[in-house]
Design a protein around this motif. Structure first.
Motif, PDB file in Angstrom:
ATOM      1  N   ARG A 169      35.851   0.737 -68.506  1.00 35.29           N
ATOM      2  CA  ARG A 169      34.639   1.668 -68.846  1.00 35.29           C
ATOM      3  C   ARG A 169      34.001   1.135 -70.121  1.00 35.29           C
ATOM      4  O   ARG A 169      32.657   1.195 -69.956  1.00 35.29           O
ATOM      5  N   ALA A 170      34.549   0.214 -70.923  1.00 32.30           N
ATOM      6  CA  ALA A 170      33.723  -0.168 -71.935  1.00 32.30           C
ATOM      7  C   ALA A 170      32.710  -1.248 -71.453  1.00 32.30           C
ATOM      8  O   ALA A 170      31.572  -1.431 -72.218  1.00 32.30           O
ATOM      9  N   GLN A 171      32.834  -2.042 -70.298  1.00 28.57           N
ATOM     10  CA  GLN A 171      31.856  -2.725 -69.606  1.00 28.57           C
ATOM     11  C   GLN A 171      30.481  -2.050 -69.234  1.00 28.57           C
ATOM     12  O   GLN A 171      29.456  -2.282 -69.582  1.00 28.57           O
ATOM     13  N   LEU A 172      31.042  -0.818 -68.806  1.00 25.85           N
ATOM     14  CA  LEU A 172      29.843  -0.118 -68.261  1.00 25.85           C
ATOM     15  C   LEU A 172      28.984   0.699 -69.449  1.00 25.85           C
ATOM     16  O   LEU A 172      27.686   0.840 -69.478  1.00 25.85           O
ATOM     17  N   GLU A 173      29.736   1.001 -70.485  1.00 22.77           N
ATOM     18  CA  GLU A 173      29.226   1.499 -71.800  1.00 22.77           C
ATOM     19  C   GLU A 173      28.347   0.383 -72.387  1.00 22.77           C
ATOM     20  O   GLU A 173      27.258   0.739 -73.214  1.00 22.77           O
ATOM     21  N   ALA A 182      21.194   3.948 -64.852  1.00 23.24           N
ATOM     22  CA  ALA A 182      22.468   4.140 -64.416  1.00 23.24           C
ATOM     23  C   ALA A 182      22.383   3.428 -63.121  1.00 23.24           C
ATOM     24  O   ALA A 182      23.627   2.901 -62.505  1.00 23.24           O
ATOM     25  N   SER A 183      21.340   3.467 -62.429  1.00 24.55           N
ATOM     26  CA  SER A 183      21.272   2.365 -61.124  1.00 24.55           C
ATOM     27  C   SER A 183      21.416   0.757 -61.407  1.00 24.55           C
ATOM     28  O   SER A 183      22.009   0.100 -60.898  1.00 24.55           O
ATOM     29  N   GLN A 184      20.796   0.457 -62.464  1.00 27.48           N
ATOM     30  CA  GLN A 184      20.897  -0.976 -63.056  1.00 27.48           C
ATOM     31  C   GLN A 184      22.706  -1.325 -63.430  1.00 27.48           C
ATOM     32  O   GLN A 184      23.179  -2.306 -62.826  1.00 27.48           O
ATOM     33  N   VAL A 185      23.137  -0.230 -64.069  1.00 25.12           N
ATOM     34  CA  VAL A 185      24.625  -0.453 -64.447  1.00 25.12           C
ATOM     35  C   VAL A 185      25.322  -0.433 -63.131  1.00 25.12           C
ATOM     36  O   VAL A 185      26.229  -1.349 -63.001  1.00 25.12           O
ATOM     37  N   ARG A 186      25.004   0.209 -62.183  1.00 24.04           N
ATOM     38  CA  ARG A 186      25.944   0.526 -60.925  1.00 24.04           C
ATOM     39  C   ARG A 186      25.507  -1.022 -60.196  1.00 24.04           C
ATOM     40  O   ARG A 186      26.676  -1.569 -59.672  1.00 24.04           O
ATOM     41  N   ARG A 187      24.293  -1.301 -59.991  1.00 23.10           N
ATOM     42  CA  ARG A 187      24.146  -2.617 -59.207  1.00 23.10           C
ATOM     43  C   ARG A 187      24.481  -3.755 -59.984  1.00 23.10           C
ATOM     44  O   ARG A 187      24.846  -4.759 -59.323  1.00 23.10           O
ATOM     45  N   ARG A 188      24.155  -4.055 -61.273  1.00 28.30           N
ATOM     46  CA  ARG A 188      24.514  -5.214 -62.136  1.00 28.30           C
ATOM     47  C   ARG A 188      25.803  -5.333 -62.657  1.00 28.30           C
ATOM     48  O   ARG A 188      26.372  -6.540 -62.753  1.00 28.30           O
ATOM     49  N   VAL A 189      26.687  -4.346 -62.677  1.00 32.96           N
ATOM     50  CA  VAL A 189      27.973  -4.295 -63.748  1.00 32.96           C
ATOM     51  C   VAL A 189      28.874  -3.750 -62.542  1.00 32.96           C
ATOM     52  O   VAL A 189      29.880  -4.685 -62.364  1.00 32.96           O
ATOM     53  N   LEU A 190      29.011  -2.620 -62.271  1.00 36.38           N
ATOM     54  CA  LEU A 190      29.997  -1.919 -61.418  1.00 36.38           C
ATOM     55  C   LEU A 190      30.469  -2.603 -60.201  1.00 36.38           C
ATOM     56  O   LEU A 190      31.527  -2.906 -59.859  1.00 36.38           O
TER      57      LEU A 190
END
Length: 293
Positions: A169-173, A182-190
């Motif tokens: 979760r720390a990476q997403l935060e 939220a879309s960028q976090v999902r696409r580039r990190v998650l």
């Protein structure tokens, strides 16, 4: 296939065997191996697409999507696979023909479903009775792909959902703190990070898919199991190439084929796992870092 094979009754020894193994039905038997491989290569990405949709829906902030995603995975995983393999093609076939019946058939007082039978006018049939055999085979294959994709997509959704939850979760935060949406976090990190957690489960699904391909026989498709039973069964003198029960030998060929597919898959998936683990904060990634130190 060969001119010398025109009269099988005059053949013996190696010539008989060569002509037997190159007969028209045997050529269809060899081609059925490519049908099985094609099924796996088509079902895998389609099922993965279903799985992505189900996993993202299960994580959605909108409760209707969340309920749909969790309901899809729970319902399909909770019902025996064979039921879906038999139900989905029949339901889709009748549903499509019913829609065509509404559009193409003249108005009638006769119900489509009556006395336990489903009946539409000839113009609504899929494919049409006058269509070439290839269209009938392709249509049956497409229905089989959808049935397999729905079943394995539900299992893939469960695997991907767990892999997404395994990403720290720390990476997403941190990504959110840098101003990513939220879309960028999902696409580039998650999604890039989740693959190393998802691959073991997806590898198992791929192996199960390989073992499930004989179910094509139950869907009316002339696959390798169908031809092994057809060609290996006892053939009396009324056939061109009479022989005793040879099913054991044909099924040994299938055994070698599936073991070979399994071994090739293990090698490819092992290399893919090693590649994805490089640089990741996992046990495999840590071992690679220590080995390179």
């Amino acid at each position: 296939m060969f001119q010398s094979c025109a009269d099988p009754s005059q053949l013996e020894g190696l010539s008989w065997l060569l002509c037997y193994l190159t007969s028209g039905k045997h050529l269809m038997f060899y081609g059925s191996f490519f049908v099985v491989i094609l099924l796996m290569l088509v079902v895998a990405p389609v099922a993965l697409l279903f799985g992505f949709g189900g996993a993202l829906a299960a994580r959605s902030a909108h409760w209707p999507l969340r309920i749909f995603g969790k309901g899809y995975t729970s319902m399909v995983r909770g019902v025996p696979d064979i039921i879906f393999f038999l139900f989905v093609p029949v339901a889709m076939d009748q549903g499509l023909e019913w829609l065509r019946h509404l559009y193409k058939c003249p108005p009638s007082d006769q119900p489509v479903w009556a006395n336990g039978e489903f009946s539409v006018c000839p113009a609504a049939k899929l494919p049409l009775a006058t269509a070439p055999d290839f269209y009938h085979e392709a249509y049956g294959f497409a229905l089989a792909v959808v049935a397999f994709a729905i079943v394995f997509g539900a299992f893939a959704a469960n695997v991907l959902h767990g892999a997404m939850n395994a990403v720290p979760r720390a990476q997403l935060e941190t990504a959110e703190a840098y101003g990513m949406t939220a879309s960028q976090v999902r696409r580039r990190v998650l999604i890039p990070q989740m693959w190393t957690y998802a691959l073991p489960g997806l590898s198992n699904l791929w192996m199960i898919l390989i073992k499930a391909t004989p179910l094509l026989f139950l869907l009316g498709i002339e696959d390798i199991v169908y031809w092994a039973r057809e060609l290996g069964a006892t053939k009396s003198p009324i056939f061109d190439y009479p022989h005793p029960d040879w099913r054991l030998w044909y099924f040994l060929v299938l055994l070698a084929f599936y073991l070979g597919m399994t071994r090739i898959s293990e090698i490819v998936l092992g290399r893919l796992t090693t590649r994805l683990a490089r640089g990741q904060a996992t046990m495999a990634g840590e071992a690679m870092r220590k080995a390179g130190a």
